[in-house]
Motif scaffolding. Structure first.
Motif, PDB file in Angstrom:
ATOM      1  N   GLU A 284     -39.832 -18.065   6.013  1.00 36.47           N
ATOM      2  CA  GLU A 284     -39.430 -17.637   4.674  1.00 36.47           C
ATOM      3  C   GLU A 284     -37.933 -17.858   4.445  1.00 36.47           C
ATOM      4  O   GLU A 284     -37.520 -18.353   3.397  1.00 36.47           O
ATOM      5  CB  GLU A 284     -39.789 -16.168   4.469  1.00 36.47           C
ATOM      6  CG  GLU A 284     -39.405 -15.620   3.107  1.00 36.47           C
ATOM      7  CD  GLU A 284     -39.700 -14.143   2.970  1.00 36.47           C
ATOM      8  OE1 GLU A 284     -39.631 -13.630   1.845  1.00 36.47           O
ATOM      9  OE2 GLU A 284     -40.000 -13.494   3.999  1.00 36.47           O
ATOM     10  N   ILE A 285     -37.118 -17.487   5.419  1.00 36.38           N
ATOM     11  CA  ILE A 285     -35.671 -17.672   5.307  1.00 36.38           C
ATOM     12  C   ILE A 285     -35.335 -19.158   5.232  1.00 36.38           C
ATOM     13  O   ILE A 285     -34.539 -19.602   4.392  1.00 36.38           O
ATOM     14  CB  ILE A 285     -34.944 -17.019   6.497  1.00 36.38           C
ATOM     15  CG1 ILE A 285     -35.016 -15.489   6.409  1.00 36.38           C
ATOM     16  CG2 ILE A 285     -33.490 -17.485   6.579  1.00 36.38           C
ATOM     17  CD1 ILE A 285     -34.208 -14.894   5.283  1.00 36.38           C
ATOM     18  N   LEU A 286     -35.946 -19.952   6.097  1.00 38.98           N
ATOM     19  CA  LEU A 286     -35.665 -21.384   6.110  1.00 38.98           C
ATOM     20  C   LEU A 286     -36.092 -22.051   4.807  1.00 38.98           C
ATOM     21  O   LEU A 286     -35.389 -22.928   4.277  1.00 38.98           O
ATOM     22  CB  LEU A 286     -36.358 -22.036   7.306  1.00 38.98           C
ATOM     23  CG  LEU A 286     -35.842 -21.596   8.686  1.00 38.98           C
ATOM     24  CD1 LEU A 286     -36.727 -22.162   9.788  1.00 38.98           C
ATOM     25  CD2 LEU A 286     -34.400 -22.023   8.901  1.00 38.98           C
ATOM     26  N   VAL A 290     -33.793 -24.195   2.184  1.00 32.95           N
ATOM     27  CA  VAL A 290     -34.193 -25.513   1.692  1.00 32.95           C
ATOM     28  C   VAL A 290     -34.188 -25.540   0.170  1.00 32.95           C
ATOM     29  O   VAL A 290     -33.732 -26.517  -0.455  1.00 32.95           O
ATOM     30  CB  VAL A 290     -35.583 -25.895   2.246  1.00 32.95           C
ATOM     31  CG1 VAL A 290     -36.140 -27.126   1.516  1.00 32.95           C
ATOM     32  CG2 VAL A 290     -35.509 -26.156   3.746  1.00 32.95           C
ATOM     33  N   GLU A 291     -34.650 -24.476  -0.435  1.00 30.08           N
ATOM     34  CA  GLU A 291     -34.692 -24.433  -1.894  1.00 30.08           C
ATOM     35  C   GLU A 291     -33.284 -24.471  -2.487  1.00 30.08           C
ATOM     36  O   GLU A 291     -33.039 -25.127  -3.514  1.00 30.08           O
ATOM     37  CB  GLU A 291     -35.435 -23.182  -2.365  1.00 30.08           C
ATOM     38  CG  GLU A 291     -35.703 -23.144  -3.862  1.00 30.08           C
ATOM     39  CD  GLU A 291     -36.406 -24.392  -4.385  1.00 30.08           C
ATOM     40  OE1 GLU A 291     -36.012 -24.891  -5.463  1.00 30.08           O
ATOM     41  OE2 GLU A 291     -37.328 -24.891  -3.703  1.00 30.08           O
ATOM     42  N   ALA A 320     -35.727 -29.160   9.230  1.00 25.74           N
ATOM     43  CA  ALA A 320     -36.005 -30.507   8.730  1.00 25.74           C
ATOM     44  C   ALA A 320     -37.491 -30.713   8.464  1.00 25.74           C
ATOM     45  O   ALA A 320     -37.862 -31.523   7.617  1.00 25.74           O
ATOM     46  CB  ALA A 320     -35.502 -31.553   9.720  1.00 25.74           C
ATOM     47  N   SER A 321     -38.342 -29.966   9.185  1.00 23.65           N
ATOM     48  CA  SER A 321     -39.788 -30.092   8.975  1.00 23.65           C
ATOM     49  C   SER A 321     -40.207 -29.538   7.622  1.00 23.65           C
ATOM     50  O   SER A 321     -41.301 -29.846   7.130  1.00 23.65           O
ATOM     51  CB  SER A 321     -40.553 -29.369  10.094  1.00 23.65           C
ATOM     52  OG  SER A 321     -40.399 -27.952   9.992  1.00 23.65           O
ATOM     53  N   LEU A 322     -39.359 -28.728   7.004  1.00 22.44           N
ATOM     54  CA  LEU A 322     -39.653 -28.124   5.706  1.00 22.44           C
ATOM     55  C   LEU A 322     -38.986 -28.867   4.561  1.00 22.44           C
ATOM     56  O   LEU A 322     -39.141 -28.485   3.398  1.00 22.44           O
ATOM     57  CB  LEU A 322     -39.189 -26.658   5.696  1.00 22.44           C
ATOM     58  CG  LEU A 322     -39.711 -25.770   6.828  1.00 22.44           C
ATOM     59  CD1 LEU A 322     -39.089 -24.379   6.738  1.00 22.44           C
ATOM     60  CD2 LEU A 322     -41.224 -25.683   6.799  1.00 22.44           C
ATOM     61  N   ALA A 323     -38.229 -29.916   4.885  1.00 24.38           N
ATOM     62  CA  ALA A 323     -37.432 -30.592   3.854  1.00 24.38           C
ATOM     63  C   ALA A 323     -37.580 -32.109   3.939  1.00 24.38           C
ATOM     64  O   ALA A 323     -36.582 -32.827   4.128  1.00 24.38           O
ATOM     65  CB  ALA A 323     -35.968 -30.183   3.992  1.00 24.38           C
ATOM     66  N   PRO A 324     -38.794 -32.641   3.782  1.00 26.08           N
ATOM     67  CA  PRO A 324     -38.978 -34.098   3.887  1.00 26.08           C
ATOM     68  C   PRO A 324     -38.295 -34.875   2.775  1.00 26.08           C
ATOM     69  O   PRO A 324     -38.071 -36.088   2.909  1.00 26.08           O
ATOM     70  CB  PRO A 324     -40.504 -34.251   3.809  1.00 26.08           C
ATOM     71  CG  PRO A 324     -40.976 -33.042   3.068  1.00 26.08           C
ATOM     72  CD  PRO A 324     -40.056 -31.936   3.493  1.00 26.08           C
ATOM     73  N   GLY A 352     -35.686 -37.185   6.727  1.00 24.06           N
ATOM     74  CA  GLY A 352     -35.835 -36.847   5.320  1.00 24.06           C
ATOM     75  C   GLY A 352     -35.460 -38.005   4.417  1.00 24.06           C
ATOM     76  O   GLY A 352     -35.813 -39.156   4.674  1.00 24.06           O
ATOM     77  N   ASN A 353     -34.725 -37.693   3.362  1.00 25.98           N
ATOM     78  CA  ASN A 353     -34.380 -38.685   2.345  1.00 25.98           C
ATOM     79  C   ASN A 353     -33.275 -39.608   2.864  1.00 25.98           C
ATOM     80  O   ASN A 353     -32.094 -39.293   2.793  1.00 25.98           O
ATOM     81  CB  ASN A 353     -33.934 -37.973   1.066  1.00 25.98           C
ATOM     82  CG  ASN A 353     -33.782 -38.917  -0.102  1.00 25.98           C
ATOM     83  OD1 ASN A 353     -33.525 -40.101   0.071  1.00 25.98           O
ATOM     84  ND2 ASN A 353     -33.934 -38.390  -1.307  1.00 25.98           N
TER      85      ASN A 353
END
Length: 501
Positions: A284-286, A290-291, A320-324, A352-353
């Motif tokens: 949740e924190i991560l 990311v958001e 990084a797994s949550l921010a592709p 990621g990007n």
């Protein structure tokens, strides 16, 4: 009075007088006045403006007027240049040499993990004192050994490691790192975007220099591992510290983090598991971090060097797994998990990007090529270390040495009147809080020195981790249990009577 005016005039006066921060501290002490190193550092960096009496002391030491130093009066050097203090050149025979000073880029850089208190400990050791060093996470002096297989494999491959490798690193090492990232669910990792380094430290500095222009801002946690703040500063940027909340198990305060984003913010640094607190961040924190990065189009730098040292069944999630869709740079290495700090083997993975960081990647490649390559013998053990049986797991489960020592130190610290600590979930460190009213603590560097002088115990003050209040310190719980018990008894005895003057 604007902070910037005082800061500029203080630095100008110090430059004219040829004085450094340490010189001001020493000169004040010689006059019987108290002026702490951390105080001076805050004045020089413009974070704090001194009280009137301290302003007068500084002005006297620097040979200027209080009114000018505070920003109210004219520059005395422009009205009476003859009074301007000049640094004296040194003379050797008939040759007069100019004085060579350290770069001004270092004026606002602090690294108290190896700082003035450590220097004092070294002086005491030279005089014959025996110092217990609880200041740095270096497993080897406390009897932790590298896995036999790692040592054997390096020995076998030494003859093949005499030349340079590719600037990014050996193929076998980068392939093993890529597969490790796949297991961590980090998406889209390409071999050409994996870089080995002489420890993570080198790669942090490299990446900050590749990214930052003068006055760019990077969000860094407080408390942090101080190398992050130092590297941002050395690259010409400004480290803006977001708060990690002790009352919430040291999780980042997301509201505080987002409130500090400006038009100059380029990136967010996430240290997870955290050093010095031992916190492990939840999904949740991560996702919240990311958001924020997504909303404000920021890069994410993830320091995950302790990701294999997690206790109590907690799960580590690579951000990084949550921010592709975002540009992410993830750091890890073998120094801590395989007890080989001296081998200096770390890595950095860009994921990621990729499109939006093409120019940044060009900068990383340029700097990577300039240092030729990282330690090749150390790279040669990455594949062995990351594959197969992980001996570190024996240390961090119930009955294991790190696990049991963590539990003991946590309980012993909380048993001391006026000291509390959040239980670390990972790593080698705990970050206890002191009741500064009870102990009258106004200067955590002085506290660290007092503890060193009285009990011969070396710790790192909270300010060394860019924590604003003088109410914390970090302890390493790597020594064997019998040593820890003796040190905790000494610490309890110290706090039983300590009252800072």
């Amino acid at each position: 009075m604007p902070h910037s005016t005082f800061q500029k005039r203080l630095n100008t006066a110090m430059e004219r007088a040829g004085l450094k921060q340490a010189d001001l501290v020493r000169m004040a002490s010689e006059r019987g006045a108290k002026l702490g190193k951390s105080q001076v550092s805050q004045y020089v960096s413009g974070k704090v403006v001194p009280r009137r009496d301290v302003m007068a002391l500084l002005a006297d030491l620097l040979g200027v007027t209080s009114s000018w130093l505070s920003g109210a009066g004219p520059d005395p050097a422009k009205t009476s240049p003859a009074t301007e203090p000049q640094p004296q050149p040194t003379t050797q025979g008939s040759t007069t040499m100019r004085e060579f000073k350290k770069s001004s880029k270092l004026d606002n850089v602090l690294y108290d993990v190896r700082g003035p208190v450590v220097d004092e400990a070294a002086r005491m050791e030279d005089d014959g004192a025996r110092i217990l060093k609880l200041n740095i996470g270096n497993p080897a002096p406390f009897g932790f050994r590298a896995p036999d297989e790692v040592v054997f494999d390096m020995r076998q491959q030494l003859a093949d490691c005499e030349g340079y490798s590719d600037s990014r690193g050996l193929f076998s090492a980068r392939k093993a790192i890529m597969q490790y990232c796949q297991l961590r669910n980090i998406p889209g990792v390409d071999m050409k975007h994996i870089y080995t380094g002489n420890g993570v430290s080198e790669l942090i500095q490299l990446s900050m220099h590749a990214l930052i222009d003068n006055d760019d801002e990077v969000l860094v946690p407080s408390p942090d591992y101080p190398l992050w703040t130092a590297c941002v500063t050395l690259a010409g940027g400004n480290a803006v510290h977001y708060i990690c909340d002790e009352a919430n198990e040291w999780n980042p305060d997301l509201e505080d983090m987002e409130s500090k984003v400006t038009s100059r913010t380029k990136a967010i640094v996430v240290i997870n598991p955290n050093n010095p607190t031992g916190a492990v961040y939840s999904r949740e924190i991560l996702e919240g971090i990311v958001e924020i990065a997504r909303k404000h189009q920021l890069m994410i730098f993830a320091d995950e060097i302790y990701d294999r040292l997690i206790m109590d069944g907690y799960q580590h999630i690579s951000i990084a797994s949550l921010a592709p869709d975002l540009p992410c740079v993830t750091f890890s290495g073998l120094s801590k998990s395989h007890m080989i700090c001296g081998y200096r083997v770390g890595w950095m993975v860009l994921s990621g990007n990729q499109r939006c960081m093409r120019d940044f990647i060009l900068g990383v490649n340029m700097l990577s090529n300039m240092r030729l390559c990282s330690n090749v013998p150390a790279q040669s053990v990455v594949q062995t270390a990351l594959g197969g049986y992980q001996s570190v797991n024996e240390y961090i489960r119930p009955g294991g040495r790190v696990y049991e020592q963590r539990n003991y130190v946590y309980e012993a610290l909380n048993a001391i009147d006026g000291v509390t600590a959040v239980k670390p979930k990972a790593g080698f460190y705990i970050f206890p809080k002191m009741d500064i009213k009870k102990f009258n603590i106004t200067d955590d560097e002085q506290f660290a020195l007092d503890l060193l002088h009285e009990k011969k115990i070396l710790i790192t003050r909270g300010g060394g981790f860019n924590w604003a209040e003088p109410d914390h310190f970090r302890i390493v719980f790597l020594p064997r249990m019998e040593v820890l018990k003796e040190s905790m008894e000494d610490l309890a005895d110290f706090f039983a009577h300590y009252h800072q003057n």
